[in-house]
Write a protein that holds these residues in place. Sequence first.
Motif, PDB file in Angstrom:
ATOM      1  N   ASN A   1      98.867  -4.635  20.789  1.00 53.80           N
ATOM      2  CA  ASN A   1      98.541  -3.221  20.632  1.00 53.80           C
ATOM      3  C   ASN A   1      98.904  -2.437  21.887  1.00 53.80           C
ATOM      4  OD1 ASN A   1      96.134  -4.528  18.665  1.00 53.80           O
ATOM      5  ND2 ASN A   1      97.460  -2.932  17.902  1.00 53.80           N
ATOM      6  N   THR A   2     100.202  -2.510  22.221  1.00 49.27           N
ATOM      7  CA  THR A   2     100.678  -1.749  23.368  1.00 49.27           C
ATOM      8  C   THR A   2     101.654  -0.709  22.860  1.00 49.27           C
ATOM      9  OG1 THR A   2     100.531  -3.762  24.652  1.00 49.27           O
ATOM     10  CG2 THR A   2     101.767  -1.971  25.634  1.00 49.27           C
ATOM     11  N   CYS A   3     101.499   0.515  23.332  1.00 49.18           N
ATOM     12  CA  CYS A   3     102.398   1.597  22.912  1.00 49.18           C
ATOM     13  C   CYS A   3     103.806   1.292  23.405  1.00 49.18           C
ATOM     14  CB  CYS A   3     101.902   2.919  23.486  1.00 49.18           C
ATOM     15  SG  CYS A   3     103.040   4.275  23.194  1.00 49.18           S
ATOM     16  N   GLU A   4     104.795   1.401  22.517  1.00 45.35           N
ATOM     17  CA  GLU A   4     106.172   1.074  22.910  1.00 45.35           C
ATOM     18  C   GLU A   4     106.797   2.159  23.778  1.00 45.35           C
ATOM     19  OE1 GLU A   4     108.564  -0.098  19.583  1.00 45.35           O
ATOM     20  OE2 GLU A   4     107.426  -1.965  19.335  1.00 45.35           O
ATOM     21  N   ILE A   5     106.134   3.285  23.908  1.00 44.77           N
ATOM     22  CA  ILE A   5     106.672   4.355  24.754  1.00 44.77           C
ATOM     23  C   ILE A   5     106.018   4.334  26.136  1.00 44.77           C
ATOM     24  CG2 ILE A   5     106.862   6.880  25.006  1.00 44.77           C
ATOM     25  CD1 ILE A   5     108.797   5.754  22.920  1.00 44.77           C
TER      26      ILE A   5
ATOM     27  N   HIS B   1     103.231   2.283  27.080  1.00 37.67           N
ATOM     28  CA  HIS B   1     102.598   0.990  27.402  1.00 37.67           C
ATOM     29  C   HIS B   1     101.090   1.072  27.576  1.00 37.67           C
ATOM     30  CE1 HIS B   1     106.709  -0.171  27.628  1.00 37.67           C
ATOM     31  NE2 HIS B   1     106.925   0.665  28.635  1.00 37.67           N
ATOM     32  N   GLN B   2     100.477   2.141  27.059  1.00 38.56           N
ATOM     33  CA  GLN B   2      99.014   2.200  27.028  1.00 38.56           C
ATOM     34  C   GLN B   2      98.550   1.528  25.737  1.00 38.56           C
ATOM     35  OE1 GLN B   2      97.039   3.861  29.419  1.00 38.56           O
ATOM     36  NE2 GLN B   2      98.814   4.419  30.637  1.00 38.56           N
ATOM     37  N   HIS B   3      97.242   1.430  25.599  1.00 39.06           N
ATOM     38  CA  HIS B   3      96.680   0.776  24.414  1.00 39.06           C
ATOM     39  C   HIS B   3      96.985   1.611  23.158  1.00 39.06           C
ATOM     40  CE1 HIS B   3      93.884  -1.437  21.932  1.00 39.06           C
ATOM     41  NE2 HIS B   3      93.449  -0.272  21.489  1.00 39.06           N
ATOM     42  N   ALA B   4      97.444   0.940  22.110  1.00 35.99           N
ATOM     43  CA  ALA B   4      97.691   1.621  20.834  1.00 35.99           C
ATOM     44  C   ALA B   4      96.687   1.097  19.805  1.00 35.99           C
ATOM     45  CB  ALA B   4      99.116   1.361  20.362  1.00 35.99           C
TER      46      ALA B   4
END
Length: 244
Positions: A3-7, A9-12
């Motif tokens: 669950n890492t944002c692909e843009i 890298h924060q929690h998604a």
Amino acid sequence: MDNTCEICHQHAPADCYLCDGCVYRMRAWLRELPRQLPLLQDSLQPDTGPARRGSSGRAHSPIPVRVDVLDLLGPGHVVLLDDPHGDQSAGVPISALLAGWARYLASEHQAVRYDRHGTQRLEPCNGAVPRRGTGIAAWCSWLTAYLPYAVTRPWAADMYKQLDDLVHRVRGITRTTPRRHVMDAPCPGCSAFALVSKDDEWHISCEACTVRLSPDEYAEHRARIMPALAAIALQIAAAQQAAA
Ligand SMILES: [Zn+2]
Ligand SMILES: [Zn+2]
């Protein structure tokens, strides 16, 4: 899938390829694009600059319109994004890019239908049909409505990057930037008065360090720190009055 944002890298959130902050930005861009249209149309005429005295005239007639603006506003070809990993956004007009993504999204989206026996069937969507025509505003509303679905697809980051590129090309021509507001509470990380909120950002970020707060976190921080700051300000004012 982690669950890492692909843009950024924060929690998604679970099953999402982008975080809430990045999705907020995409939503803001889709709101901004229709508002940029009149400005783009105004930019169609090349800026010829002030007339110069003694000029010997031009060797060639000037181009009557700006080609970069025409590129953005033109109908172009609707780009069917068979390969969303390809670099198809360069030079693509606004409406073609939006319609291309809407059609691509619709081709993957499962539509719920009921057959004549009342049995529920899941089938691919027939196509993207915005209710308000096929103008740029209509495609923006359509894509906004489907963002919660788009964000669960592996190509969400490609859509983000192409919209990012598009909005920055438009802003470059219309010479606009999102409004920014400096917040009144100092940064909890570095104490600088450098916390800034921007129209297209969900988070409030410090421009002096890496602190990033959600609006709720900022409200909490402000409620905690402002009474103490106000008390200090009153003490300083009282001390100045006593000294005078
Ligand atoms: Zn993100
Ligand atoms: Zn800071």
